[in-house]
Write an enzyme that holds these catalytic residues in place. Structure first.
Site, short mmCIF file in Angstrom:
data_model
loop_
_atom_site.label_atom_id
_atom_site.label_comp_id
_atom_site.label_asym_id
_atom_site.label_seq_id
_atom_site.Cartn_x
_atom_site.Cartn_y
_atom_site.Cartn_z
N GLU A 1 0.80 -1.23 0.00
CA GLU A 1 0.00 0.00 0.00
C GLU A 1 0.83 1.27 0.00
O GLU A 1 0.54 2.21 -0.73
CB GLU A 1 -0.94 0.04 1.22
N HIS B 1 -10.45 -4.56 10.70
CA HIS B 1 -10.99 -4.36 9.36
C HIS B 1 -12.28 -3.56 9.36
O HIS B 1 -13.05 -3.64 8.41
CB HIS B 1 -11.23 -5.72 8.68
#
Lengths: 338, 374
Positions: free
Chosen positions: A68, A137
């Site tokens: 990322e 998450h």
């Protein structure tokens, strides 16, 4: 873009674990100005990128490794050099690894260079709670990104929002963070003729009144707009008419729309999925206090938020960690003293 | 008594060019490296000399101004490393792209920003290249993306610029620079992977000046062979104190990238005379003797001067004239940088966004409002 590809939340969830095995994070590069049409390449996660690569190929739809920080930086650099990339995070939880590139490289560069270098990039992906994905998450990043000057932050609820805001985000010459919602990917929405047209764009920075009302204003964004509308229809049976505002944009916030509504209804509740402290609702309440609408409030403004806890896994606990329709109804009755 | 001409200077006496032996580069995953001889013309030599002297003088001037408190905050000086930016610029075209970290004043100059705009940016004046809003670490110009404060963050950015170069197909490349300290950042390895995977025309350049802030390379890196750290990416280790060595290696690397073979890594072995920044005297982690030794044996400007004089490309007087002209230019720039006004308050909130209609910005309290224009 008529549909959020319809899959239920649970199969999305299954697909996501599959895709961590065969990583699918797309960086879709869009041709820069002077190269012809700018197409809204929505490289959406899960199934949403299906078909895009087939249509546009390797040059414009790039499947990246699970890096990322690296690929967000690459996308920002490409934007500085004249491309108009759409950078997808599989969920915004992973954007934390890349957040330096979003804030320090993308958001601040135009200012630091005194307007010499613009960064026309879109960061998009699902944000906030899903179903059963637990603490790491499930975080909502609206407040974190909304905090920073130099960024624009949008949060669609309906299909119309998603299409119009994504197009606007891509056309904007600034870094835009688009906070989608995984659970909404499976929900169908009506799309008007106008919204189906090729150039349908929603202006960034303008809220929408989804339901008019007279007794109380409910301000929300993303999935919880739907909860507010459900609460409103339940309350309507008891004679309480709620005005439901869909923020659509977190930054720059359309506080004028909220103020105009309070002048009419005299009561305010903010509804969000994120944690209460230093959140979107806190900002709305602070601004209302500072502005002309304060004098029209007949009761203190109130916030409905996610529970101040890392998201648990067990369903019974998870259900109490995000606002339910009943929580909104309870708050309305408290504020209206009924 | 009759007047006798004792000596005369005639430019026809100088050679037009000369051939030089340069150090061989260490190679990683490369069969051949850059040539070990190179030709430098008189004109090139004078230009390299002048440019390096300007940067040297500019950095020393900045040191002075910082101690006078006219420059504030961060100030990372480049003196000692001049051969790197000058050699690299000589190896590429103005249409190529460069990005570096915070020790950026040298590249800012070679990429085309005048000394006065650099110094005025350091002193925070409106005539600065970023109108005083960026400061030492945030200077930009066409095809130069700064000036980046976060260690290592510029490396993925540089690969992104290279991706745009490849996309537009105009045969441009991007030089992406970082230091020996940044070389241990995870995001650099993420970038190596993607650049190699997608064959991005990116030259990764590690300016190894032996110290990452106050930590020597031996104490920071399990492997100090920075030219090999790209693993599957070929690499070169180059004498960064020799402008011709840097130039040849730069040309070699640029050609490699332009041919579509993908990225390449270059390690420039160089040295900074100053500490990490102006807050660091630079002698608590290295000895004065070491600094002195580099100055006397490997100074890039002295190296070039000796070469030019010994090969009849220039005379000492001529180079002294250049020194005087450089001194004057830097003095005038410093004068500008101290007398130019600071940016007006109206500038505070401008350029938050690019190409945006004007909007209002909140100040320290709700009654203070600023206007923002793009």
């Amino acid at each position: 873009m008529r549909s959020w590809r319809g899959t239920s939340a649970s199969s999305c969830w299954a697909r996501r674990w599959l895709s961590t095995m065969a990583p699918i994070r797309c960086v879709g590069a869009i041709t820069g100005p002077g190269k012809g049409l700018r197409r809204a390449l929505s490289a959406l996660s899960f199934q949403i990128s299906r078909g895009l690569w087939k249509k546009y190929g390797d040059k414009r739809v790039i499947d990246t490794p699970i890096s990322e920080m690296g690929f967000a930086g690459i996308a920002v650099g490409a934007a500085m050099a004249g491309l108009r990339p759409v950078c997808e995070f599989m969920t915004f939880n992973f954007s934390m690894q890349a957040i330096d590139q979003v804030i320090n490289s993308a958001a601040k560069t135009c200012y630091m260079s005194a307007g010499l270098i613009g960064v026309p990039i879109v960061f998009r992906g699902p944000n906030g709670a899903a179903a059963g994905v637990a603490a790491q998450h499930s975080q909502c990043f609206a407040a974190w990104y909304g905090h920073c000057p130099g960024l624009k932050v949008v949060s669609p609820w309906s299909s119309e929002d998603a299409k119009g805001l994504l197009k606007a985000a891509i056309r904007d010459d600034n870094p835009v963070v688009m906070l989608e919602n995984e659970l909404l990917y499976g929900v169908p929405f009506e799309l008007s003729e106008q919204a189906q047209s090729k150039d349908f764009v929603i202006p960034i920075g303008k809220a929408k009144i989804e339901r008019e009302g007279t007794h109380i204003t409910l301000v929300s964004h993303s999935r919880l707009v739907g909860h507010c509308l459900e609460a409103a229809s339940v309350l309507a049976k008891e004679g309480v008419e709620c005005e439901v505002i869909n923020m659509r944009t977190i930054r720059p916030m359309d506080i004028e729309a909220v103020e105009a509504s309070i002048v009419k209804t005299n009561h305010l509740i903010t509804v969000e999925g994120g944690w209460p402290q230093f959140g979107v609702g806190a900002e709305i309440c602070a601004r209302i206090m500072e502005g002309p609408a304060f004098n029209y409030l007949d009761a203190p403004a109130v916030r409905v938020t996610g529970t101040d806890v890392p998201m648990p896994y067990a369903k019974i606990l998870e259900d109490s960690s995000t606002p339910q329709v009943k929580d909104i109804i309870f708050a309305v009755k408290k504020v209206l003293n009924i | 008594a009759s007047r006798v001409m004792v000596a005369s200077r005639n430019y026809a006496d100088f050679a037009n060019e000369a051939t030089f032996e340069i150090k061989k580069c260490d190679l990683h995953r490369l069969e051949e490296g850059p040539s070990t001889t190179t030709v430098m013309t008189r004109e090139e030599g004078l230009q390299y000399y002048r440019t390096m002297q300007i940067i040297r003088r500019m950095e020393l001037k900045s040191d002075q101004m910082y101690k006078q408190k006219i420059i504030r905050g961060f100030c990372h000086l480049y003196d000692g490393q001049e051969a790197c930016c000058v050699g690299l610029e000589a190896a590429i075209k103005p249409t190529d792209h460069v990005i570096t970290a915070y020790r950026a004043h040298g590249f800012t100059y070679t990429r085309g920003v005048p000394v006065r705009e650099i110094l005025a940016e350091l002193t925070g004046r409106k005539g600065g290249c970023a109108k005083g809003k960026g400061g030492s670490m945030h200077m930009y110009t066409k095809n130069f993306y700064g000036g980046n404060g976060i260690v290592g963050a510029q490396v993925p950015l540089g690969a992104g610029v290279a991706l745009a170069c490849k996309y537009f197909g105009k045969n441009e490349i991007c030089l992406t620079l970082y230091g020996d300290g940044a070389a241990n950042q995870g995001q650099i390895f993420e970038t190596y992977n993607m650049a190699a995977l997608w064959k991005l025309p990116c030259i990764f350049i590690c300016e190894n000046n032996r110290y990452g802030m106050g930590t020597s390379v031996e104490r920071a890196a399990a492997s100090t062979e920075y030219y090999r750290r790209g693993d599957f990416i070929p690499g070169l280790r180059v004498d960064g104190m020799d402008v011709l060595c840097v130039r040849e290696a730069g040309k070699f690397a640029a050609e490699y990238c332009r041919s579509g073979k993908g990225p390449i890594v270059m390690e420039l072995q160089t040295y900074r005379y100053h500490g990490h920044s102006m807050s660091d005297p630079g002698i608590s982690y290295r000895t004065r003797e070491e600094i002195q030794e580099v100055r006397s044996k490997s100074d890039p400007i002295t190296l070039l001067k000796d070469r030019m004089v010994n090969n009849n490309l220039a005379s000492i007087e001529e180079l002294k004239d250049i020194d005087a002209a450089v001194k004057k230019e830097v003095e005038e720039a410093a004068q500008f940088a101290t007398t130019d006004p600071e940016p007006p308050l109206e500038e505070l909130c401008n350029h938050i966004y690019f190409n945006e209609p004007p909007f209002e910005v909140r100040g320290a309290n709700q009654w203070i409002k600023y206007k923002s224009v793009s």
